[in-house]
Design a protein around this motif. Sequence first.
Motif, PDB file in Angstrom:
ATOM      1  N   PRO A 196       0.799  -1.241   0.000  1.00 11.89           N
ATOM      2  CA  PRO A 196       0.000   0.000   0.000  1.00 11.89           C
ATOM      3  C   PRO A 196       0.826   1.283   0.000  1.00 11.89           C
ATOM      4  CG  PRO A 196      -0.983  -1.589   1.494  1.00 11.89           C
ATOM      5  CD  PRO A 196       0.316  -2.180   1.039  1.00 11.89           C
ATOM      6  N   THR A 197       2.042   1.237   0.509  1.00 11.05           N
ATOM      7  CA  THR A 197       2.881   2.441   0.561  1.00 11.05           C
ATOM      8  C   THR A 197       3.732   2.634  -0.689  1.00 11.05           C
ATOM      9  OG1 THR A 197       4.644   1.204   1.635  1.00 11.05           O
ATOM     10  CG2 THR A 197       3.040   2.320   3.062  1.00 11.05           C
ATOM     11  N   GLY A 198       3.688   1.659  -1.609  1.00 12.25           N
ATOM     12  CA  GLY A 198       4.513   1.735  -2.808  1.00 12.25           C
ATOM     13  C   GLY A 198       5.765   0.890  -2.752  1.00 12.25           C
ATOM     14  N   THR A 199       6.101   0.350  -1.595  1.00 15.99           N
ATOM     15  CA  THR A 199       7.219  -0.587  -1.485  1.00 15.99           C
ATOM     16  C   THR A 199       6.909  -1.842  -2.286  1.00 15.99           C
ATOM     17  OG1 THR A 199       8.064   0.150   0.653  1.00 15.99           O
ATOM     18  CG2 THR A 199       8.354  -2.164   0.145  1.00 15.99           C
ATOM     19  N   LEU A 200       7.923  -2.417  -2.914  1.00 13.44           N
ATOM     20  CA  LEU A 200       7.759  -3.686  -3.614  1.00 13.44           C
ATOM     21  C   LEU A 200       8.215  -4.818  -2.708  1.00 13.44           C
ATOM     22  CD1 LEU A 200       9.041  -3.017  -7.250  1.00 13.44           C
ATOM     23  CD2 LEU A 200       6.833  -2.490  -6.217  1.00 13.44           C
ATOM     24  N   THR A 231       9.054   9.378   3.970  1.00 13.40           N
ATOM     25  CA  THR A 231       7.872   9.764   3.182  1.00 13.40           C
ATOM     26  C   THR A 231       6.970  10.744   3.922  1.00 13.40           C
ATOM     27  OG1 THR A 231       6.459   7.961   4.020  1.00 13.40           O
ATOM     28  CG2 THR A 231       7.892   7.456   2.148  1.00 13.40           C
ATOM     29  N   LEU A 232       7.312  11.077   5.170  1.00  9.84           N
ATOM     30  CA  LEU A 232       6.389  11.822   6.032  1.00  9.84           C
ATOM     31  C   LEU A 232       6.700  13.314   6.150  1.00  9.84           C
ATOM     32  CD1 LEU A 232       6.103   9.140   8.863  1.00  9.84           C
ATOM     33  CD2 LEU A 232       4.368   9.719   7.149  1.00  9.84           C
ATOM     34  N   PHE A 233       7.607  13.806   5.327  1.00  4.37           N
ATOM     35  CA  PHE A 233       7.958  15.233   5.380  1.00  4.37           C
ATOM     36  C   PHE A 233       7.066  16.098   4.498  1.00  4.37           C
ATOM     37  CE2 PHE A 233      12.088  13.386   6.647  1.00  4.37           C
ATOM     38  CZ  PHE A 233      12.346  14.152   7.776  1.00  4.37           C
ATOM     39  N   LEU A 356      11.062  17.711  12.164  1.00  7.22           N
ATOM     40  CA  LEU A 356      12.034  16.753  12.681  1.00  7.22           C
ATOM     41  C   LEU A 356      11.352  15.405  12.811  1.00  7.22           C
ATOM     42  CD1 LEU A 356      14.635  15.776  14.146  1.00  7.22           C
ATOM     43  CD2 LEU A 356      13.679  16.740  16.260  1.00  7.22           C
ATOM     44  N   ILE A 357      11.949  14.390  12.214  1.00  5.88           N
ATOM     45  CA  ILE A 357      11.436  13.029  12.357  1.00  5.88           C
ATOM     46  C   ILE A 357      12.485  12.191  13.068  1.00  5.88           C
ATOM     47  CG2 ILE A 357      10.867  10.908  11.118  1.00  5.88           C
ATOM     48  CD1 ILE A 357       9.374  12.568   9.096  1.00  5.88           C
ATOM     49  N   TYR A 358      12.039  11.552  14.140  1.00 11.24           N
ATOM     50  CA  TYR A 358      12.893  10.663  14.925  1.00 11.24           C
ATOM     51  C   TYR A 358      12.398   9.236  14.721  1.00 11.24           C
ATOM     52  CZ  TYR A 358      14.758   8.170  18.993  1.00 11.24           C
ATOM     53  OH  TYR A 358      15.375   7.263  19.811  1.00 11.24           O
ATOM     54  N   CYS A 359      13.340   8.305  14.479  1.00 17.70           N
ATOM     55  CA  CYS A 359      12.924   6.918  14.287  1.00 17.70           C
ATOM     56  C   CYS A 359      14.029   5.970  14.737  1.00 17.70           C
ATOM     57  CB  CYS A 359      12.555   6.645  12.828  1.00 17.70           C
ATOM     58  SG  CYS A 359      13.872   6.949  11.634  1.00 17.70           S
ATOM     59  N   THR A 360      13.611   4.755  15.086  1.00 15.13           N
ATOM     60  CA  THR A 360      14.541   3.675  15.401  1.00 15.13           C
ATOM     61  C   THR A 360      13.938   2.358  14.939  1.00 15.13           C
ATOM     62  OG1 THR A 360      13.618   3.262  17.616  1.00 15.13           O
ATOM     63  CG2 THR A 360      15.461   4.823  17.464  1.00 15.13           C
ATOM     64  N   CYS A 361      14.810   1.397  14.614  1.00 14.71           N
ATOM     65  CA  CYS A 361      14.333   0.055  14.273  1.00 14.71           C
ATOM     66  C   CYS A 361      14.374  -0.840  15.512  1.00 14.71           C
ATOM     67  CB  CYS A 361      15.135  -0.547  13.126  1.00 14.71           C
ATOM     68  SG  CYS A 361      16.913  -0.671  13.440  1.00 14.71           S
ATOM     69  N   PRO A 386       1.061  14.775  14.492  1.00 10.32           N
ATOM     70  CA  PRO A 386       0.582  13.400  14.357  1.00 10.32           C
ATOM     71  C   PRO A 386       0.626  12.881  12.923  1.00 10.32           C
ATOM     72  CG  PRO A 386      -0.852  14.647  15.802  1.00 10.32           C
ATOM     73  CD  PRO A 386       0.076  15.644  15.161  1.00 10.32           C
ATOM     74  N   ILE A 387       0.993  11.621  12.812  1.00 11.63           N
ATOM     75  CA  ILE A 387       0.995  10.900  11.538  1.00 11.63           C
ATOM     76  C   ILE A 387      -0.360  10.219  11.385  1.00 11.63           C
ATOM     77  CG2 ILE A 387       2.102   9.023  10.258  1.00 11.63           C
ATOM     78  CD1 ILE A 387       4.590   9.557  12.135  1.00 11.63           C
ATOM     79  N   THR A 388      -0.896  10.230  10.178  1.00 14.95           N
ATOM     80  CA  THR A 388      -2.201   9.610   9.929  1.00 14.95           C
ATOM     81  C   THR A 388      -2.053   8.389   9.032  1.00 14.95           C
ATOM     82  OG1 THR A 388      -2.700  10.911   7.955  1.00 14.95           O
ATOM     83  CG2 THR A 388      -3.263  11.883  10.095  1.00 14.95           C
ATOM     84  N   ALA A 389      -3.019   7.505   9.132  1.00 17.46           N
ATOM     85  CA  ALA A 389      -2.991   6.294   8.311  1.00 17.46           C
ATOM     86  C   ALA A 389      -3.058   6.621   6.830  1.00 17.46           C
ATOM     87  CB  ALA A 389      -4.146   5.370   8.703  1.00 17.46           C
ATOM     88  N   ASP A 390      -3.740   7.707   6.472  1.00 16.25           N
ATOM     89  CA  ASP A 390      -3.847   8.089   5.058  1.00 16.25           C
ATOM     90  C   ASP A 390      -2.476   8.350   4.444  1.00 16.25           C
ATOM     91  OD1 ASP A 390      -6.562   7.862   5.185  1.00 16.25           O
ATOM     92  OD2 ASP A 390      -6.943  10.015   5.399  1.00 16.25           O
ATOM     93  N   GLU A 391      -1.536   8.810   5.247  1.00 18.12           N
ATOM     94  CA  GLU A 391      -0.190   9.082   4.743  1.00 18.12           C
ATOM     95  C   GLU A 391       0.596   7.798   4.498  1.00 18.12           C
ATOM     96  OE1 GLU A 391       1.745  12.753   6.644  1.00 18.12           O
ATOM     97  OE2 GLU A 391       0.425  11.983   8.226  1.00 18.12           O
TER      98      GLU A 391
END
Length: 431
Positions: A196-200, A231-233, A356-361, A386-391
């Motif tokens: 759904p996000t475009g990843t293969l 993708t969230l910027f 600013l986006i902060y992330c960790t795996c 906030p991030i939304t599911a639509d994004e």
Amino acid sequence: MTDTTLAARGVALDLLRDVLRKSVPFDDAFDAHPDLAGLEPRDRGFVRMLVATVLRRLGQIDELIQTCLAKPGLPKAAIHDMLRLGTAQLVFLNTPPHAAVDTAVELAALRNAAPYKGLINAVLRRVGREGAALAAQQDAGRLNTPDWMWLSWRTAYGTAKARGIVEAHLHEAPLDLTVKSDPSVWAGRLDATVLPTGTLRRMSGGSVTEMPGFDAGGWWVQDLAASLPATLFGDLRGKRVFDLCAAPGGKTAQLAAQGARVVALDRSAKRLERVTENLARLNLEAEIITTDAAAWEPGELADAVLLDAPCSATGAVRRHPDILRVKTPEDIGKLAKAQGRLLAHAVGLVKPGGTLIYCTCSIQPEEGEAQITRLLARDSRVKRWPITADELGGLSEIITERGEVRSLPGMLAEHGGIDGFFVSRLRRVYE
């Protein structure tokens, strides 16, 4: 049996020792082994699969060995590892019993362990007879998970989700690819599914470098979860973006492909070489700087900053099962402190009004949610956006009530799963 067959098992034995006794990450040990270059690609692939299987199924394997020993107690380390390699082949890799047993016995002779040939032969023959039935009765997910990890995940997410995490770890992850453009076209060429996000997504296996489009730079390997933060910027065309702790560079490539003016930083010059190589293959550009992102002071602030902070990587066990064996609770505390310093500094690198986006795996809350809670409590210059599911293509399962991404292995089963990841998006407010 051939010399190459024994050579491959010998390399596997060395790698298992390096990971389990020296806490060397599997990929680092694999890349550094001097005998791998002399093996055929098929044998190198077998070595990787064999060692990864032992690391993924270590709890089960050790219980099976203990059950099949005539006397209680385990043999010395090197012999134990030979039994582990043989058991993995017999129970989980469908290696013919005579091949798995004979190579283990011959390996003992080559490694100055001839007095143990009889023990190895007896134990593995019993594993060959009884192992599959015994394994079917094991609590596989729990047995293969260190106690401290299981307890931390059960405390954070509840028993049901913790169970989903450890059971997802039993299986190798699929191969996910990020494409520069035209995902549907590339899906056809690569025999892949468009998520759904475009990843293969396609089944793992085979040589990545021989797949269509690799040399032309049409795509790069990147897990679905890891592809989300960049993708969230929003629209990044022409904007100045800092990618902190950038190596190995998948997110750097995403940002550059979106038209951003990217500055990619990392402390490791060696790891940044890989970023440079990947960008060259993809025909993308970024400014590369070797520095400590926690102390770096740019001449100009950024419109956007991505901090993919160094972490325990407990969300990536499907791809890196050695994490189960080399990480400790002490690592989490040390990493959390480093993440806090990086995050505090990153706030000052963003222009007012910037993102600013902060992330960790990691799936440890100390490395994710807790970092953002502490930051917002002490620094009024940023607010949660906030991030939304639509994004994210409607993937509501991985969005929390606070509007952050918290994916866990075991989620999105209908799409083939996802790695564990945390993402929080913040906006720098005008002062």
